[in-house]
Design an enzyme around this catalytic site. Sequence first.
Site, PDB file in Angstrom:
ATOM      1  N   ASP A  29       0.635  -1.291   0.391  1.00 53.65           N
ATOM      2  CA  ASP A  29       0.066   0.006  -0.349  1.00 53.65           C
ATOM      3  C   ASP A  29       0.967   1.070  -0.055  1.00 53.65           C
ATOM      4  O   ASP A  29       1.696   1.275   0.519  1.00 53.65           O
ATOM      5  CB  ASP A  29      -0.995   0.062   1.564  1.00 53.65           C
ATOM      6  CG  ASP A  29      -2.221   0.713   0.875  1.00 53.65           C
ATOM      7  OD1 ASP A  29      -1.830   2.032   1.601  1.00 53.65           O
ATOM      8  OD2 ASP A  29      -3.202   0.439   1.349  1.00 53.65           O
ATOM      9  N   GLN A  90     -15.819   2.267   0.823  1.00 51.47           N
ATOM     10  CA  GLN A  90     -14.029   2.463  -0.528  1.00 51.47           C
ATOM     11  C   GLN A  90     -13.855   3.329  -0.347  1.00 51.47           C
ATOM     12  O   GLN A  90     -14.812   3.560  -0.926  1.00 51.47           O
ATOM     13  CB  GLN A  90     -14.742   0.915  -1.328  1.00 51.47           C
ATOM     14  CG  GLN A  90     -14.167   0.493  -2.235  1.00 51.47           C
ATOM     15  CD  GLN A  90     -14.843  -0.394  -3.736  1.00 51.47           C
ATOM     16  OE1 GLN A  90     -15.748   0.627  -3.404  1.00 51.47           O
ATOM     17  NE2 GLN A  90     -14.165  -0.849  -3.647  1.00 51.47           N
ATOM     18  N   HIS A  96     -10.573  -4.582  -3.429  1.00 52.69           N
ATOM     19  CA  HIS A  96      -8.793  -4.249  -2.918  1.00 52.69           C
ATOM     20  C   HIS A  96      -8.760  -5.278  -1.395  1.00 52.69           C
ATOM     21  O   HIS A  96     -10.226  -4.862  -1.343  1.00 52.69           O
ATOM     22  CB  HIS A  96      -8.516  -3.578  -3.263  1.00 52.69           C
ATOM     23  CG  HIS A  96      -8.558  -2.324  -2.791  1.00 52.69           C
ATOM     24  ND1 HIS A  96      -9.784  -1.140  -2.745  1.00 52.69           N
ATOM     25  CD2 HIS A  96      -8.664  -1.434  -0.951  1.00 52.69           C
ATOM     26  CE1 HIS A  96      -9.927  -0.290  -2.616  1.00 52.69           C
ATOM     27  NE2 HIS A  96      -9.164  -0.027  -1.100  1.00 52.69           N
ATOM     28  N   HIS A  98      -7.305  -5.317   1.847  1.00 53.41           N
ATOM     29  CA  HIS A  98      -6.278  -5.118   3.022  1.00 53.41           C
ATOM     30  C   HIS A  98      -5.794  -5.992   4.008  1.00 53.41           C
ATOM     31  O   HIS A  98      -6.786  -7.148   4.343  1.00 53.41           O
ATOM     32  CB  HIS A  98      -6.529  -4.004   3.428  1.00 53.41           C
ATOM     33  CG  HIS A  98      -7.557  -2.670   3.270  1.00 53.41           C
ATOM     34  ND1 HIS A  98      -6.273  -1.734   2.679  1.00 53.41           N
ATOM     35  CD2 HIS A  98      -8.485  -2.212   2.517  1.00 53.41           C
ATOM     36  CE1 HIS A  98      -6.979  -1.006   2.017  1.00 53.41           C
ATOM     37  NE2 HIS A  98      -7.833  -0.813   2.015  1.00 53.41           N
TER      38      HIS A  98
END
Length: 132
Positions: A29, A90, A96, A98
Amino acid sequence: MDCIFCKIISKKIPAKILHETEHSICFLDAFPLSKGHVLVIPKNHCEKIQNMNMDENTDLFSLVHTVMSKVDSISGSTLIAIHNGKEAGQEIPHLHVHLVPRNSSDSAGPIHSMFNSSLQMTDSEIEKYFNL
Protein backbone atom coordinates in the site's frame (compact mmCIF):
# COMPACT_ATOMS: atom_id res chain seq x y z
CA MET A 1 -10.71 4.77 -17.16
CA ASP A 2 -9.13 6.87 -14.44
CA CYS A 3 -8.60 4.13 -11.85
CA ILE A 4 -5.32 4.24 -9.93
CA PHE A 5 -5.34 0.47 -9.44
CA CYS A 6 -5.87 -0.15 -13.16
CA LYS A 7 -2.90 2.15 -13.79
CA ILE A 8 -0.78 0.08 -11.39
CA ILE A 9 -1.88 -3.11 -13.15
CA SER A 10 -0.92 -1.66 -16.55
CA LYS A 11 2.40 -0.38 -15.07
CA LYS A 12 1.53 3.26 -15.82
CA ILE A 13 2.02 4.05 -12.13
CA PRO A 14 4.89 2.45 -10.20
CA ALA A 15 4.16 0.25 -7.21
CA LYS A 16 6.11 -2.27 -5.15
CA ILE A 17 4.53 -5.34 -6.73
CA LEU A 18 5.03 -8.46 -4.65
CA HIS A 19 3.31 -11.10 -6.76
CA GLU A 20 1.05 -11.53 -9.79
CA THR A 21 -1.19 -14.33 -10.97
CA GLU A 22 -3.36 -14.67 -14.06
CA HIS A 23 -6.22 -12.65 -12.57
CA SER A 24 -4.76 -10.87 -9.53
CA ILE A 25 -1.88 -8.75 -8.31
CA CYS A 26 -0.61 -7.74 -4.87
CA PHE A 27 1.56 -4.81 -3.88
CA LEU A 28 2.51 -2.71 -0.87
CA ASP A 29 0.00 0.00 0.00
CA ALA A 30 1.33 3.46 -0.93
CA PHE A 31 -0.09 4.86 2.35
CA PRO A 32 0.45 1.97 4.76
CA LEU A 33 -1.33 1.72 8.09
CA SER A 34 1.54 -0.45 9.34
CA LYS A 35 4.78 -1.91 7.99
CA GLY A 36 3.89 -4.59 5.46
CA HIS A 37 0.38 -3.32 4.61
CA VAL A 38 -0.44 -5.15 1.38
CA LEU A 39 -3.27 -4.78 -1.14
CA VAL A 40 -4.49 -7.72 -3.22
CA ILE A 41 -6.67 -6.77 -6.18
CA PRO A 42 -8.24 -8.36 -9.24
CA LYS A 43 -6.67 -7.33 -12.54
CA ASN A 44 -10.10 -6.97 -14.09
CA HIS A 45 -11.69 -3.71 -12.94
CA CYS A 46 -14.65 -4.44 -10.68
CA GLU A 47 -15.98 -2.59 -7.68
CA LYS A 48 -17.38 -5.41 -5.55
CA ILE A 49 -16.74 -9.06 -4.78
CA GLN A 50 -20.01 -10.10 -6.41
CA ASN A 51 -18.90 -8.48 -9.70
CA MET A 52 -16.05 -10.99 -10.15
CA ASN A 53 -16.56 -14.26 -11.96
CA MET A 54 -15.69 -17.46 -10.09
CA ASP A 55 -12.26 -17.84 -11.72
CA GLU A 56 -11.32 -14.30 -10.68
CA ASN A 57 -12.73 -14.88 -7.19
CA THR A 58 -10.80 -18.13 -6.72
CA ASP A 59 -7.60 -16.56 -8.02
CA LEU A 60 -7.91 -13.46 -5.81
CA PHE A 61 -8.53 -15.35 -2.59
CA SER A 62 -5.87 -17.93 -3.43
CA LEU A 63 -3.40 -15.05 -3.70
CA VAL A 64 -4.67 -13.63 -0.39
CA HIS A 65 -4.04 -17.06 1.14
CA THR A 66 -0.54 -17.26 -0.36
CA VAL A 67 0.53 -13.79 0.76
CA MET A 68 -1.14 -14.03 4.20
CA SER A 69 1.61 -16.12 5.79
CA LYS A 70 4.22 -13.59 4.66
CA VAL A 71 2.26 -10.63 6.03
CA ASP A 72 1.39 -12.50 9.22
CA SER A 73 5.09 -13.19 9.87
CA ILE A 74 5.63 -9.44 10.39
CA SER A 75 3.69 -9.15 13.64
CA GLY A 76 1.91 -12.47 14.17
CA SER A 77 -1.59 -11.05 13.54
CA THR A 78 -3.15 -9.60 10.41
CA LEU A 79 -6.33 -7.66 9.77
CA ILE A 80 -8.01 -8.72 6.53
CA ALA A 81 -10.38 -5.98 5.34
CA ILE A 82 -12.58 -5.46 2.31
CA HIS A 83 -14.73 -2.36 1.93
CA ASN A 84 -17.31 -3.72 -0.51
CA GLY A 85 -18.75 -0.49 -1.97
CA LYS A 86 -18.63 3.23 -1.24
CA GLU A 87 -21.03 3.14 1.72
CA ALA A 88 -18.83 0.46 3.30
CA GLY A 89 -15.87 2.85 3.25
CA GLN A 90 -14.36 1.93 -0.12
CA GLU A 91 -12.33 4.94 -1.28
CA ILE A 92 -11.15 3.59 -4.65
CA PRO A 93 -13.95 1.91 -6.63
CA HIS A 94 -11.83 -1.12 -7.55
CA LEU A 95 -12.13 -4.14 -5.29
CA HIS A 96 -9.14 -4.50 -2.99
CA VAL A 97 -8.29 -6.68 -0.03
CA HIS A 98 -6.22 -5.05 2.71
CA LEU A 99 -3.77 -7.24 4.62
CA VAL A 100 -2.63 -5.12 7.55
CA PRO A 101 -0.16 -6.44 10.13
CA ARG A 102 -1.51 -5.66 13.60
CA ASN A 103 -0.05 -5.47 17.09
CA SER A 104 -1.40 -4.61 20.53
CA SER A 105 0.01 -1.06 20.48
CA ASP A 106 -1.25 0.07 17.04
CA SER A 107 -4.29 1.97 18.43
CA ALA A 108 -6.73 0.17 16.12
CA GLY A 109 -9.42 -1.81 17.85
CA PRO A 110 -11.74 -4.65 17.02
CA ILE A 111 -14.42 -4.24 14.34
CA HIS A 112 -17.12 -3.58 16.94
CA SER A 113 -15.25 -0.45 18.04
CA MET A 114 -16.03 1.09 14.61
CA PHE A 115 -19.76 1.29 15.30
CA ASN A 116 -21.84 2.99 17.98
CA SER A 117 -24.59 0.41 18.35
CA SER A 118 -25.49 -3.23 18.21
CA LEU A 119 -28.64 -3.87 16.17
CA GLN A 120 -30.64 -7.06 15.80
CA MET A 121 -32.42 -8.24 12.67
CA THR A 122 -35.98 -9.50 12.88
CA ASP A 123 -36.78 -13.01 11.69
CA SER A 124 -38.60 -11.57 8.66
CA GLU A 125 -35.54 -9.45 7.74
CA ILE A 126 -33.28 -12.49 8.04
CA GLU A 127 -35.60 -14.48 5.79
CA LYS A 128 -35.89 -11.58 3.28
CA TYR A 129 -32.14 -11.00 2.91
CA PHE A 130 -30.57 -14.38 3.64
CA ASN A 131 -33.01 -16.93 2.30
CA LEU A 132 -30.48 -18.83 0.21
